[in-house]
Scaffold this motif. Structure first.
Motif, short mmCIF file in Angstrom:
data_model
loop_
_atom_site.label_atom_id
_atom_site.label_comp_id
_atom_site.label_asym_id
_atom_site.label_seq_id
_atom_site.Cartn_x
_atom_site.Cartn_y
_atom_site.Cartn_z
N VAL A 183 -1.29 -5.03 5.63
CA VAL A 183 -2.11 -3.83 5.76
C VAL A 183 -1.23 -2.73 6.34
O VAL A 183 -0.29 -3.04 7.06
N PRO A 184 -1.51 -1.46 5.98
CA PRO A 184 -2.61 -1.01 5.13
C PRO A 184 -2.31 -1.26 3.66
O PRO A 184 -1.17 -1.20 3.23
N THR A 185 -3.38 -1.55 2.90
CA THR A 185 -3.34 -1.49 1.45
C THR A 185 -4.53 -0.62 1.04
O THR A 185 -5.64 -0.83 1.53
N SER A 223 -3.52 -1.53 14.29
CA SER A 223 -2.23 -1.27 13.65
C SER A 223 -1.94 0.22 13.56
O SER A 223 -2.73 0.99 13.00
N GLY A 224 -0.80 0.63 14.06
CA GLY A 224 -0.37 2.02 13.91
C GLY A 224 -0.09 2.37 12.46
O GLY A 224 -0.28 3.52 12.04
N ASN A 225 0.38 1.40 11.67
CA ASN A 225 0.62 1.66 10.25
C ASN A 225 -0.69 2.02 9.54
O ASN A 225 -0.72 2.90 8.68
N CYS A 226 -1.77 1.32 9.90
CA CYS A 226 -3.08 1.66 9.32
C CYS A 226 -3.60 2.99 9.87
O CYS A 226 -4.19 3.79 9.13
N TYR A 227 -3.36 3.21 11.15
CA TYR A 227 -3.79 4.46 11.78
C TYR A 227 -3.18 5.68 11.09
O TYR A 227 -3.86 6.71 10.92
N LYS A 228 -1.91 5.59 10.66
CA LYS A 228 -1.30 6.70 9.91
C LYS A 228 -2.21 7.14 8.76
O LYS A 228 -2.41 8.32 8.52
N LEU A 267 -2.41 0.50 -3.84
CA LEU A 267 -1.16 1.11 -3.37
C LEU A 267 -0.90 0.59 -1.97
O LEU A 267 -1.80 0.53 -1.14
N ALA A 268 0.37 0.20 -1.72
CA ALA A 268 0.73 -0.42 -0.45
C ALA A 268 1.86 0.33 0.23
O ALA A 268 2.44 1.25 -0.36
N GLU A 269 2.19 -0.11 1.43
CA GLU A 269 3.20 0.47 2.32
C GLU A 269 2.68 1.79 2.89
O GLU A 269 2.53 2.79 2.18
#
Lengths: 198, 198
Positions: free
Chosen positions: B52-54, B9-14, B63-65
């Motif tokens: 995810v990510p959380t 996931s790119g969102n998690c990679y951030k 904390l999420a998003e």
């Protein structure tokens, strides 16, 4: 300030609602949300996404994305907490709104109420299912809480209220969402509240 | 800190990328992004959106998003400007990313690379068109700029880099995006940079 606005857009209404609550005067310039061919000419220098709302500040500086505008306007007030975790949780709900709520609840309302070329009933129903997912998440969170973050009214409540309070216009059945309904009434009662039609 | 994470996931990679740049140690717990039936059990108490990510902070607070997590971690550093308008412009790009970029570029990459049940080629192509719209907006903005906001590296660059630098995995043809390519190389060169596979 000059607001590139749409009377029917909940994203624009967020900004009008906050400006009203803050007592800040502003000009409105109505932008067509159905016929979009003039967007580059109108907003090309102001907003890379060519969307409304776009706010032009008194010094001419443009600012875009409804929830970023809320953060800018609320900075230094109780509507955006200074405390680090509370602030991040407000942002959490703002990102939830743009990713998990607006693309379903606002888009279905737009298709049902305003679009000249809506998709098929099957596609609308599939999209509506995503909206119920967002409402379920809000209902779980608001059960036993008065507002979304820290038991205080913040811009997270303004952002989520904008399309939730007109979800029924998109055919969402709201009778099972008691905690949401009670929260909507609390937001209705905030000083300076104006309706989306104002 | 404990990160509910996905390696793809790119969102998690951030979040991993920023934590690496900040030198903050953290634990990872891998969450399946294809088989999602355990999400309520795993994340129900931590993240209303069950995504995810959380991040769970050292004191146990969740904390999420992804972009809210970036803001939390960058608070008080040069990666999130304190000045009001610059801060709002960072947020503008973070909301652009979640609304106009990720739902097209990340979703097409997921369909092409990871989904067991991707939609038809026609649907993928229609979605890809939205991604090119986001890339066009970035290209216009980055032409003549070094970074997205204020000529400084910020979390806006981290957020947009995450899925832009792997857009080709979703079949996006990047050869026409010279300003984006030069910006990607500048982000690659930031101290503490790690690849998405790390």
């Amino acid at each position: 300030m000059l607001l590139y606005d749409s009377a029917v857009s909940g994203n624009c209404y967020k900004v009008r609602l906050l400006l009203s609550m803050q007592g800040i005067p502003f000009e409105r310039r109505e932008v067509d949300v159905v016929e979009r061919s003039d967007r580059m000419e109108l907003l090309g220098e102001l907003n890379p996404a060519l969307r409304v709302p776009t706010l032009v500040l008194d010094d001419g500086e443009p600012l875009a994305e409804s929830n970023a505008i809320l953060c800018y306007l609320a900075e230094g007030t109780e509507l955006l907490p200074a405390e680090r975790l509370a602030r991040a949780r407000v942002l959490q709900w703002l990102f939830f709104e743009q990713y998990s709520h607006e693309p379903y609840i606002a888009v279905v309302r737009f298709w049902v109420m305003f679009s000249a070329t809506p998709p098929t009933a099957t596609e609308i129903e599939a999209r509506r299912a995503g909206g119920y997912g967002a409402l379920d998440a809000m209902e779980r969170h608001l059960s036993g809480r008065t507002f979304l973050v820290g038991e205080r009214f913040t811009i997270a409540d303004i952002a989520l209220y904008a399309y939730t309070h007109v979800a029924h216009e998109g055919g969402f059945e709201m009778s099972g969402y008691g905690a949401i309904e009670r929260w909507l009434r609390r937001v209705d009662g905030q000083p300076g509240h104006i309706p989306i039609t104002a």
